[in-house]
Design a protein around this motif. Sequence first.
Motif, PDB file in Angstrom:
ATOM      1  N   UNK A  22       0.845  -1.196   0.000  1.00  0.00           N
ATOM      2  CA  UNK A  22       0.000   0.000   0.000  1.00  0.00           C
ATOM      3  C   UNK A  22       0.876   1.239   0.000  1.00  0.00           C
ATOM      4  N   UNK A  23       0.364   2.322  -0.571  1.00  0.00           N
ATOM      5  CA  UNK A  23       1.097   3.579  -0.571  1.00  0.00           C
ATOM      6  C   UNK A  23       1.065   4.204   0.819  1.00  0.00           C
ATOM      7  N   UNK A  24       2.215   4.724   1.239  1.00  0.00           N
ATOM      8  CA  UNK A  24       2.319   5.441   2.500  1.00  0.00           C
ATOM      9  C   UNK A  24       3.054   6.758   2.260  1.00  0.00           C
ATOM     10  N   UNK A  25       2.927   7.675   3.186  1.00  0.00           N
ATOM     11  CA  UNK A  25       3.660   8.944   3.130  1.00  0.00           C
ATOM     12  C   UNK A  25       4.821   8.871   4.103  1.00  0.00           C
ATOM     13  N   UNK A  26       6.015   9.096   3.610  1.00  0.00           N
ATOM     14  CA  UNK A  26       7.234   9.006   4.409  1.00  0.00           C
ATOM     15  C   UNK A  26       7.907  10.373   4.477  1.00  0.00           C
ATOM     16  N   UNK A  27       8.832  10.517   5.421  1.00  0.00           N
ATOM     17  CA  UNK A  27       9.532  11.786   5.616  1.00  0.00           C
ATOM     18  C   UNK A  27      11.026  11.637   5.362  1.00  0.00           C
ATOM     19  N   UNK A  28      11.628  12.638   4.765  1.00  0.00           N
ATOM     20  CA  UNK A  28      13.078  12.708   4.635  1.00  0.00           C
ATOM     21  C   UNK A  28      13.648  13.430   5.856  1.00  0.00           C
ATOM     22  N   UNK A  29      14.880  13.112   6.255  1.00  0.00           N
ATOM     23  CA  UNK A  29      15.454  13.763   7.436  1.00  0.00           C
ATOM     24  C   UNK A  29      15.640  15.259   7.211  1.00  0.00           C
ATOM     25  N   UNK A  30      15.461  16.036   8.260  1.00  0.00           N
ATOM     26  CA  UNK A  30      15.622  17.486   8.155  1.00  0.00           C
ATOM     27  C   UNK A  30      17.081  17.879   7.995  1.00  0.00           C
ATOM     28  N   UNK A  31      17.977  17.107   8.597  1.00  0.00           N
ATOM     29  CA  UNK A  31      19.413  17.362   8.450  1.00  0.00           C
ATOM     30  C   UNK A  31      20.099  16.091   7.965  1.00  0.00           C
ATOM     31  N   UNK A  32      21.155  16.261   7.197  1.00  0.00           N
ATOM     32  CA  UNK A  32      21.880  15.128   6.635  1.00  0.00           C
ATOM     33  C   UNK A  32      23.110  14.807   7.465  1.00  0.00           C
ATOM     34  N   UNK A  33      23.416  13.498   7.555  1.00  0.00           N
ATOM     35  CA  UNK A  33      24.675  13.080   8.122  1.00  0.00           C
ATOM     36  C   UNK A  33      25.810  13.407   7.169  1.00  0.00           C
ATOM     37  N   UNK A  34      27.039  13.383   7.684  1.00  0.00           N
ATOM     38  CA  UNK A  34      28.185  13.787   6.874  1.00  0.00           C
ATOM     39  C   UNK A  34      28.305  13.003   5.579  1.00  0.00           C
ATOM     40  N   UNK A  35      27.955  11.699   5.602  1.00  0.00           N
ATOM     41  CA  UNK A  35      28.139  10.844   4.422  1.00  0.00           C
ATOM     42  C   UNK A  35      26.807  10.475   3.756  1.00  0.00           C
ATOM     43  N   UNK A  36      25.743  11.194   4.071  1.00  0.00           N
ATOM     44  CA  UNK A  36      24.429  10.926   3.476  1.00  0.00           C
ATOM     45  C   UNK A  36      24.339  11.473   2.059  1.00  0.00           C
ATOM     46  N   UNK A  37      23.575  10.753   1.234  1.00  0.00           N
ATOM     47  CA  UNK A  37      23.300  11.190  -0.127  1.00  0.00           C
ATOM     48  C   UNK A  37      21.792  11.104  -0.351  1.00  0.00           C
ATOM     49  N   UNK A  38      21.187  12.211  -0.759  1.00  0.00           N
ATOM     50  CA  UNK A  38      19.750  12.236  -1.054  1.00  0.00           C
ATOM     51  C   UNK A  38      19.544  11.855  -2.517  1.00  0.00           C
ATOM     52  N   UNK A  39      18.658  10.881  -2.744  1.00  0.00           N
ATOM     53  CA  UNK A  39      18.405  10.376  -4.084  1.00  0.00           C
ATOM     54  C   UNK A  39      16.967  10.624  -4.515  1.00  0.00           C
ATOM     55  N   UNK A  40      16.802  11.037  -5.753  1.00  0.00           N
ATOM     56  CA  UNK A  40      15.493  11.002  -6.409  1.00  0.00           C
ATOM     57  C   UNK A  40      15.455   9.734  -7.246  1.00  0.00           C
ATOM     58  N   UNK A  41      14.566   8.819  -6.917  1.00  0.00           N
ATOM     59  CA  UNK A  41      14.503   7.529  -7.605  1.00  0.00           C
ATOM     60  C   UNK A  41      13.666   7.674  -8.865  1.00  0.00           C
ATOM     61  N   UNK A  42      14.303   7.434 -10.004  1.00  0.00           N
ATOM     62  CA  UNK A  42      13.631   7.600 -11.297  1.00  0.00           C
ATOM     63  C   UNK A  42      12.952   6.327 -11.780  1.00  0.00           C
ATOM     64  N   UNK A  43      13.523   5.171 -11.463  1.00  0.00           N
ATOM     65  CA  UNK A  43      12.948   3.901 -11.933  1.00  0.00           C
ATOM     66  C   UNK A  43      13.332   2.792 -10.970  1.00  0.00           C
ATOM     67  N   UNK A  44      12.455   1.818 -10.848  1.00  0.00           N
ATOM     68  CA  UNK A  44      12.730   0.626 -10.036  1.00  0.00           C
ATOM     69  C   UNK A  44      12.262  -0.595 -10.807  1.00  0.00           C
ATOM     70  N   UNK A  45      12.938  -1.719 -10.608  1.00  0.00           N
ATOM     71  CA  UNK A  45      12.564  -2.953 -11.305  1.00  0.00           C
ATOM     72  C   UNK A  45      11.907  -3.918 -10.331  1.00  0.00           C
ATOM     73  N   UNK A  46      10.931  -4.654 -10.831  1.00  0.00           N
ATOM     74  CA  UNK A  46      10.213  -5.646 -10.030  1.00  0.00           C
ATOM     75  C   UNK A  46      10.890  -6.993 -10.201  1.00  0.00           C
ATOM     76  N   UNK A  47      11.293  -7.612  -9.087  1.00  0.00           N
ATOM     77  CA  UNK A  47      11.973  -8.899  -9.112  1.00  0.00           C
ATOM     78  C   UNK A  47      11.150  -9.956  -8.394  1.00  0.00           C
ATOM     79  N   UNK A  48      11.478 -11.217  -8.644  1.00  0.00           N
ATOM     80  CA  UNK A  48      10.747 -12.315  -8.003  1.00  0.00           C
ATOM     81  C   UNK A  48      10.808 -12.213  -6.488  1.00  0.00           C
TER      82      UNK A  48
END
Length: 293
Positions: A22-48
């Motif tokens: 089911x679809x849910x609403x999630x939150x991104x962190x307000x501050x990033x850790x030193x080694x964090x990378x924020x990603x915009x996911x463009x595509x995902x593949x469905x696997x078995x």
Amino acid sequence: MSYPKTYRALRRTAKPYPLTVEFTTESLPETLGDHDVVLRIHAASLNYRDVAMLREGGYPIPVNDCEIQGSCCAAEVVALGSAVTKFKPGDRVAPTVNLNFLTGEERDAEICALAGDTAGVFREWAVFQESHLVALPAHLSWEEAATLTGVAITAWTSLNELKNVPKEATALLQGTGGVSIMSLLVCLAAGITPIITSSSDEKLARLKGISPRVRGVNYKTTADVAAEVLRLTDGKGVDYVLNNAGLSSVPEDLKMLRKYGGSIALIGFLEGFEAKWDPSLLMGLIGKAATLK
């Protein structure tokens, strides 16, 4: 670049089984850790594996309740923590599937698999550690690149990373799922003759249309698949068996292997986790100096 505070994700529902999503609403962190990378996911593949996780006992690794689904994606780097050095905004990347297995030297690491016991990638945005990400080839579309960390890496490792490929090598690919199709493409590029099985003559005809080197076996209409594979290889057998069926087919896999030095990659479990054969059959690995991995 800026990014939203919230995003949509697909989570598994709570038990009892079978689960749904089911679809849910999630939150991104307000501050990033030193080694964090924020990603915009463009595509995902469905696997078995994404489907198997919805069934009780359907997947052989830890599976959290109500976790975000999805194991493979292609994403764009949008924002960086202060200490990130490997990537910059606009880079195309993907997270590796097992976040605790990054170098091949983690002999004692516990599994931490996307969508299993940590959040998956069926979501619009995500934050990953820099060390969990790999760069994607620029010439692939987002959809094509979204298949690499799952089926492509599985195909590559199942074919022993193409190390010491024998002359006139052959590979038996079970079924026409994602791993088999990706393996077929790798085989053709590497000079390995692929023999692929299916219950559909139509599918086999389409695959043979890719290259005259592709050979097919309909396992529904062929009385003895192992005998047919031996016939197609002039009695020699294959160098690689990519086993998507599971333990039940290992005795047949051994019959199809070359007399010396072949390998069986145990990849899938489409026929479950039971093996109704005498374990002494595994002694055949010794006789053929074969590898079961």
